[in-house]
Design a protein around this motif. Structure first.
Motif, short mmCIF file in Angstrom:
data_model
loop_
_atom_site.label_atom_id
_atom_site.label_comp_id
_atom_site.label_asym_id
_atom_site.label_seq_id
_atom_site.Cartn_x
_atom_site.Cartn_y
_atom_site.Cartn_z
N SER A 11 -17.99 1.41 -14.63
CA SER A 11 -18.47 0.09 -14.20
C SER A 11 -19.86 0.17 -13.57
O SER A 11 -20.44 -0.86 -13.21
N GLY A 12 -20.38 1.40 -13.44
CA GLY A 12 -21.71 1.58 -12.89
C GLY A 12 -21.78 1.57 -11.37
O GLY A 12 -22.87 1.39 -10.80
N ASP A 13 -20.64 1.74 -10.70
CA ASP A 13 -20.63 1.77 -9.23
C ASP A 13 -21.46 2.94 -8.72
O ASP A 13 -21.45 4.04 -9.29
N ASP A 14 -22.19 2.70 -7.65
CA ASP A 14 -23.04 3.73 -7.05
C ASP A 14 -22.23 4.50 -6.01
O ASP A 14 -21.99 4.00 -4.90
N ILE A 15 -21.79 5.70 -6.37
CA ILE A 15 -20.98 6.53 -5.47
C ILE A 15 -21.87 7.64 -4.94
O ILE A 15 -22.15 8.62 -5.64
N ARG A 16 -22.34 7.49 -3.71
CA ARG A 16 -23.28 8.46 -3.15
C ARG A 16 -22.58 9.66 -2.51
O ARG A 16 -23.06 10.78 -2.62
N ASP A 17 -21.47 9.42 -1.84
CA ASP A 17 -20.70 10.49 -1.21
C ASP A 17 -19.39 10.62 -1.96
O ASP A 17 -18.41 9.94 -1.65
N LEU A 18 -19.37 11.50 -2.97
CA LEU A 18 -18.21 11.59 -3.85
C LEU A 18 -16.95 11.99 -3.09
O LEU A 18 -15.90 11.36 -3.25
N ARG A 19 -17.03 13.03 -2.26
CA ARG A 19 -15.84 13.47 -1.54
C ARG A 19 -15.31 12.36 -0.61
O ARG A 19 -14.10 12.12 -0.56
N GLY A 20 -16.22 11.72 0.11
CA GLY A 20 -15.80 10.66 1.00
C GLY A 20 -15.15 9.51 0.25
O GLY A 20 -14.12 8.97 0.67
N TRP A 21 -15.76 9.13 -0.89
CA TRP A 21 -15.21 8.03 -1.69
C TRP A 21 -13.84 8.38 -2.22
O TRP A 21 -12.89 7.58 -2.11
N LEU A 22 -13.69 9.58 -2.76
CA LEU A 22 -12.40 10.00 -3.33
C LEU A 22 -11.33 10.16 -2.24
O LEU A 22 -10.16 9.84 -2.45
N THR A 23 -11.73 10.65 -1.07
CA THR A 23 -10.78 10.81 0.03
C THR A 23 -10.26 9.44 0.47
O THR A 23 -9.06 9.28 0.72
N THR A 24 -11.16 8.47 0.56
CA THR A 24 -10.75 7.12 0.94
C THR A 24 -9.81 6.51 -0.10
O THR A 24 -8.77 5.92 0.25
N ILE A 25 -10.16 6.66 -1.36
CA ILE A 25 -9.31 6.12 -2.43
C ILE A 25 -7.93 6.79 -2.42
O ILE A 25 -6.90 6.13 -2.53
N THR A 26 -7.91 8.11 -2.25
CA THR A 26 -6.64 8.84 -2.21
C THR A 26 -5.82 8.39 -1.01
O THR A 26 -4.59 8.26 -1.09
N GLY A 27 -6.49 8.16 0.12
CA GLY A 27 -5.80 7.67 1.30
C GLY A 27 -5.13 6.33 1.06
O GLY A 27 -3.98 6.11 1.48
N ARG A 28 -5.81 5.43 0.38
CA ARG A 28 -5.23 4.12 0.07
C ARG A 28 -4.02 4.25 -0.86
O ARG A 28 -3.01 3.57 -0.67
N ILE A 29 -4.15 5.12 -1.84
CA ILE A 29 -3.03 5.33 -2.76
C ILE A 29 -1.82 5.89 -2.01
O ILE A 29 -0.69 5.42 -2.20
N CYS A 30 -2.06 6.86 -1.16
CA CYS A 30 -0.97 7.48 -0.40
C CYS A 30 -0.34 6.49 0.57
O CYS A 30 0.87 6.52 0.80
N LEU A 31 -1.14 5.62 1.15
CA LEU A 31 -0.61 4.61 2.06
C LEU A 31 0.38 3.71 1.32
O LEU A 31 1.47 3.42 1.86
#
Length: 295
Positions: free
Chosen positions: A44-64
């Motif tokens: 979708s062309g999203d600008d992900i500057r901090d890959l680890r931070g972005w993925l950690t947040t997404i994983t946290g939401r999934i786990c929640l």
């Protein structure tokens, strides 16, 4: 390139998800879901500057989401619930590095008693140094509320976690003394390696008889384990014990065959402090021992 970037972060994401969920299978599913969301975001062309931070947040939401749905399942779980153990060989030199990155069963057991929000806040902040502003985004609350969840979670962990301060060498020594005493039925020797407030928890998943309630106290735990080994000697053949690492700590793999042809398979681990066992964990649920069978 996208795949390579994600695969670099996969071990970190698995560590995050496993601490939150206590299940390797569920953690792997959560990380796979994170991969799909990452792939869609990049397309979708999203600008992900901090890959680890972005993925950690997404994983946290999934786990929640998983934790919230799992509460109903866990409340209906037959008997005691224990995490899915991470089992590795004791004689593998690489495990000496890996074990320092593992989270103990003693901690996972008490994390299970937290609310989903407390668990996410404690794991993300205390284990992975995620700022409360980002944790607040995961939980959809204010940073102040995220801090409060973490504070309450830490207090519950401090009050509920079995004492576990021994190094690996002492864990192995105490565990071997415990098993030797249990196999011989020596209640005096058993009591000598058990703390007065020791707890024994077995997870059979309703498939293997493991007792529905935790066993509390030195005398009760000693008698239970002496009786259990006596029964095993009568009912099973080719019983063997193999020293292993369970979540980076000393453990034992117990195998054998019952007279009716059923396999005996148990992963045993302990928490140890001041030369005595403070908790005994027995994982017997076949659904949580698939990695042990496949290793």
């Amino acid at each position: 390139m996208v795949i390579d970037e994600f695969e670099t972060e996969r071990p970190h994401l698995l560590a995050v998800a496993y601490r939150m969920l206590g299940s390797r299978a569920e953690a792997e599913d959560a990380v796979q879901d994170a991969w799909l969301r990452y792939h869609r975001a990049r397309d979708s062309g999203d600008d992900i500057r901090d890959l680890r931070g972005w993925l950690t947040t997404i994983t946290g939401r999934i786990c929640l989401d998983v934790l919230r749905s799992a509460r109903v399942r866990r409340e209906a779980y037959p008997g005691q619930w224990l995490p899915e153990p991470v089992v590795s060989r004791l004689d593998d030199p690489s495990e000496q590095v890996t074990r320092r990155q593992e989270v103990s069963l003693a901690l996972l057991v008490v994390l299970e008693k937290l609310t989903p929000e407390q668990r996410v806040a404690v794991v993300l902040h205390d284990a992975f140094a995620v700022p409360f502003e980002e944790i607040a985004a995961v939980l959809d609350i204010t940073p102040a509320a995220a801090r409060q969840h973490a504070s309450r979670g830490r207090k519950a962990v401090a009050e509920g976690q079995a004492r576990h301060t021994a190094d690996l060498a002492e864990q192995r020594r105490v565990l071997e003394a415990f098993l030797t005493a249990a196999a011989s039925g020596d209640l005096h020797a058993l009591a000598a390696v058990l703390a007065p407030d020791v707890v024994a928890i077995g997870d059979g998943g309703g498939v293997v008889n493991a007792g529905r309630n935790a066993i509390l106290g030195q005398d009760k735990v000693a008698r239970f384990w002496a009786g259990l080994f006596s029964r095993l000697m009568r009912e099973a053949s080719d019983v063997t014990t193999e020293p292993i690492l369970v979540n980076g700590d000393a453990g034992m793999l117990v195998t054998g065959t019952y007279a009716d042809g059923r396999d005996l398979l148990t992963v045993l681990s302990v928490a140890v402090a001041d030369g005595r066992i403070t908790a005994v964990y027995s994982q017997l649920n076949p659904a949580k021992l698939g990695s042990v069978v496949d290793r």
